[in-house]
Scaffold this motif. Structure first.
Motif, PDB file in Angstrom:
ATOM      1  N   LEU A 224       0.900  -1.316  -0.145  1.00 33.57           N
ATOM      2  CA  LEU A 224       0.074   0.141   0.208  1.00 33.57           C
ATOM      3  C   LEU A 224       0.690   1.761  -0.108  1.00 33.57           C
ATOM      4  CD1 LEU A 224      -2.945  -0.788   2.722  1.00 33.57           C
ATOM      5  CD2 LEU A 224      -2.543  -1.031   0.106  1.00 33.57           C
ATOM      6  N   ASP A 225       2.147   1.511   0.284  1.00 34.80           N
ATOM      7  CA  ASP A 225       2.913   2.505   0.783  1.00 34.80           C
ATOM      8  C   ASP A 225       3.733   2.395  -0.947  1.00 34.80           C
ATOM      9  OD1 ASP A 225       4.551   0.172   0.680  1.00 34.80           O
ATOM     10  OD2 ASP A 225       5.970   1.119   2.527  1.00 34.80           O
ATOM     11  N   LYS A 226       3.996   1.086  -2.157  1.00 37.48           N
ATOM     12  CA  LYS A 226       4.352   1.673  -3.753  1.00 37.48           C
ATOM     13  C   LYS A 226       3.743   2.378  -4.239  1.00 37.48           C
ATOM     14  CE  LYS A 226       7.805  -0.803  -1.485  1.00 37.48           C
ATOM     15  NZ  LYS A 226       8.808  -0.059  -0.867  1.00 37.48           N
ATOM     16  N   PHE A 227       3.911   3.105  -3.975  1.00 34.41           N
ATOM     17  CA  PHE A 227       2.518   4.198  -4.934  1.00 34.41           C
ATOM     18  C   PHE A 227       2.705   6.056  -5.058  1.00 34.41           C
ATOM     19  CE2 PHE A 227       0.007   5.355  -0.934  1.00 34.41           C
ATOM     20  CZ  PHE A 227       0.139   6.515  -1.747  1.00 34.41           C
ATOM     21  N   GLN A 228       2.666   6.650  -6.282  1.00 33.00           N
ATOM     22  CA  GLN A 228       3.287   7.768  -6.200  1.00 33.00           C
ATOM     23  C   GLN A 228       1.809   8.529  -6.594  1.00 33.00           C
ATOM     24  OE1 GLN A 228       5.973   7.414  -9.536  1.00 33.00           O
ATOM     25  NE2 GLN A 228       5.112   8.465 -10.983  1.00 33.00           N
ATOM     26  N   LEU A 229       1.885   9.710  -6.550  1.00 30.18           N
ATOM     27  CA  LEU A 229       0.958  11.091  -7.011  1.00 30.18           C
ATOM     28  C   LEU A 229       1.275  11.427  -7.855  1.00 30.18           C
ATOM     29  CD1 LEU A 229      -1.395  11.942  -4.507  1.00 30.18           C
ATOM     30  CD2 LEU A 229      -1.685  10.421  -5.494  1.00 30.18           C
ATOM     31  N   THR A 230       0.457  11.659  -8.944  1.00 30.21           N
ATOM     32  CA  THR A 230       1.229  12.733 -10.417  1.00 30.21           C
ATOM     33  C   THR A 230       0.382  13.478 -10.382  1.00 30.21           C
ATOM     34  OG1 THR A 230       2.333  10.267 -11.590  1.00 30.21           O
ATOM     35  CG2 THR A 230       1.910  12.693 -12.638  1.00 30.21           C
ATOM     36  N   PHE A 231       0.749  14.852 -10.164  1.00 29.10           N
ATOM     37  CA  PHE A 231       0.062  16.298 -11.197  1.00 29.10           C
ATOM     38  C   PHE A 231       0.290  16.427 -11.845  1.00 29.10           C
ATOM     39  CE2 PHE A 231      -0.287  15.425  -6.122  1.00 29.10           C
ATOM     40  CZ  PHE A 231      -1.074  16.077  -5.648  1.00 29.10           C
TER      41      PHE A 231
END
Length: 431
Positions: A224-231
């Motif tokens: 659950l912590d292996k993600f990124q947010l892209t803006f």
């Protein structure tokens, strides 16, 4: 002969009244005197001798001639209008003709999508019925206009065309009823089409459910912590909201991974607002200013250089005692200071937003201050981390810790406005 002259005089003055005076009421209040005129004597001269204005009589004659010419011109215009209406009726008749085949001998049935003589695309029976109804309404409107035209002009041609229009309208009404009956008879075919559409929709729903299940399995199998947010864009509607508020804190450490090449300024990676204070805790770089940390709207400038399109790990520590702060980039301290909101604790019951700067509690976003880029592994502690702990975070050491106030988990965020979420390994650029 005397009677004939008197009759002429009477008619002349009556015409004078009708076209010049123009009022029946005035006619009732006017007196006319007629006298006999010798056969060979000029009428206008005789009327002048008897006190009747001859010049006025000449003027009246000229006006009558002008009126006659105007009436002739009006009749010509009316004839042109009638010819135009007749032409339109012919085209309407061709449009409303049954579409079962070509009108020529040996003609074939029109294929769907073939343009008809009116330039419209031939469609199903429901569309044909709609066209017939529209044509019918148009013809009825023209009939009403023509009736008004007939009443105003007393035109024989107009009345004839009105009768023709009425006949066409009656024929079209019969065609409409015929089309309705055809549609009613064809209901089994429409029912089959509805059933087929239902099967297609059911299949699409099933496929969508399978895709959702696959995505869910992929999400469950991924940490659950292996993600990124892209803006990707600088907007005032892309952001992520942390589901819980921060507690009251007398010290803190904020760390994250950032990647951006936005200019001028990367924007606002995060902002925390509380009632009565929109800038309770903010990290922002906008315009040509350096990156800043704001606590209770007090500002400290940070020596970060991160807008090169590469991943960078940054951390900021702060304690309320004397307002001491430290700034770390990629595990190395780059700057420090004091007197940043000294003896002011971070207040609870606020809203933590990623990607936008808040002017009001949970809102008031400004696109010029929005974050553009990628953000990952955002953590908050309620204490000051040591230099070694921060280095372990930047180098992805096995000894690295997660935030005890906020930890980077997918379940901890709500994402809005089209910000996307991708799989992310925080230290892949170090390999």
């Amino acid at each position: 002969m005397e009677t004939t002259k008197r009759g002429f005089c009477w008619k002349l003055f009556l015409l004078y009244y009708l076209f010049v005076e123009g009022s029946a009421q005035d006619f009732a209040q006017t007196q006319f005197i007629c006298t006999s005129v010798p056969k060979d004597m000029d009428i206008c001269a005789a009327t002048l001798q008897n006190g009747v204005p001859g010049e006025n009589l000449k003027t009246t004659v000229m006006q009558l001639r002008e009126t006659v010419l105007q009436q002739k011109e009006t009749i010509m215009n009316q004839k042109e209008t009638i010819r135009e209406l007749t032409s339109k009726l012919t085209r309407c008749e061709g449009q409303s003709a049954p579409e079962t085949g070509d009108a020529r001998p040996g003609g074939r049935r029109k294929d769907p999508g073939t343009k008809n003589t009116m330039g419209d695309v031939s469609r199903g029976p429901a569309d044909s019925l709609t066209q017939l109804s529209q044509t019918l309404q148009s013809l009825k409107q023209r009939l009403e206009n023509l009736e008004q035209f007939s009443r105003n002009n007393n035109s024989v041609q107009a009345n004839s065309l009105k009768d023709l229009l009425q006949t066409k309208i009656d024929d079209l009404e019969k065609q409409v009823l015929s089309r309705v009956n055809s549609i009613e008879d064809g209901k089994p075919g429409l029912r089959n089409e509805t059933e087929q559409r239902g099967r297609v929709e059911s299949t699409l729903t099933s496929m969508h459910q399978r895709i959702t299940d696959l995505e869910k399995d992929q999400k469950e199998n991924r940490p659950l912590d292996k993600f990124q947010l892209t803006f990707p864009l600088r907007t005032n509607y892309m952001y992520a909201k942390v589901k819980k508020s921060l507690p009251e804190m007398y010290a803190l450490t904020v760390c994250m991974w950032l990647k951006s090449n936005a200019s001028p300024g990367v924007g606002t990676p995060f902002s925390y607002a509380v009632p009565g204070q929109a800038n309770e805790l903010v990290l922002i770089e906008w315009g040509n200013n350096p990156m800043e940390i704001l606590i209770n709207d007090k500002v400290a400038k940070l020596p970060f250089l991160i807008n090169d399109g590469k991943w960078h790990h940054i951390c900021v520590t702060w304690t309320t005692r004397d307002g001491v702060w430290e700034a770390f980039q990629d595990g190395v301290m780059r700057g420090s200071g004091e007197n940043l909101a000294p003896y002011h604790p971070i207040k609870p019951q606020g809203v933590l937003i990623l990607g936008q700067e808040q002017d009001t509690l949970g809102g008031g976003f400004d696109a010029t201050q929005a974050f553009v880029g990628d953000l990952a592994n955002f953590h908050i502690w309620d204490r000051k981390l040591s230099v070694g702990e921060i280095y372990n975070l930047a180098t992805c050491s096995s000894k690295a810790q997660v935030g005890n106030v906020f930890s980077w988990l997918e379940s901890s965020l709500d994402i809005y406005g089209g910000a996307s979420k991708w799989t992310f390994e925080p230290c892949r650029q170090l390999n």
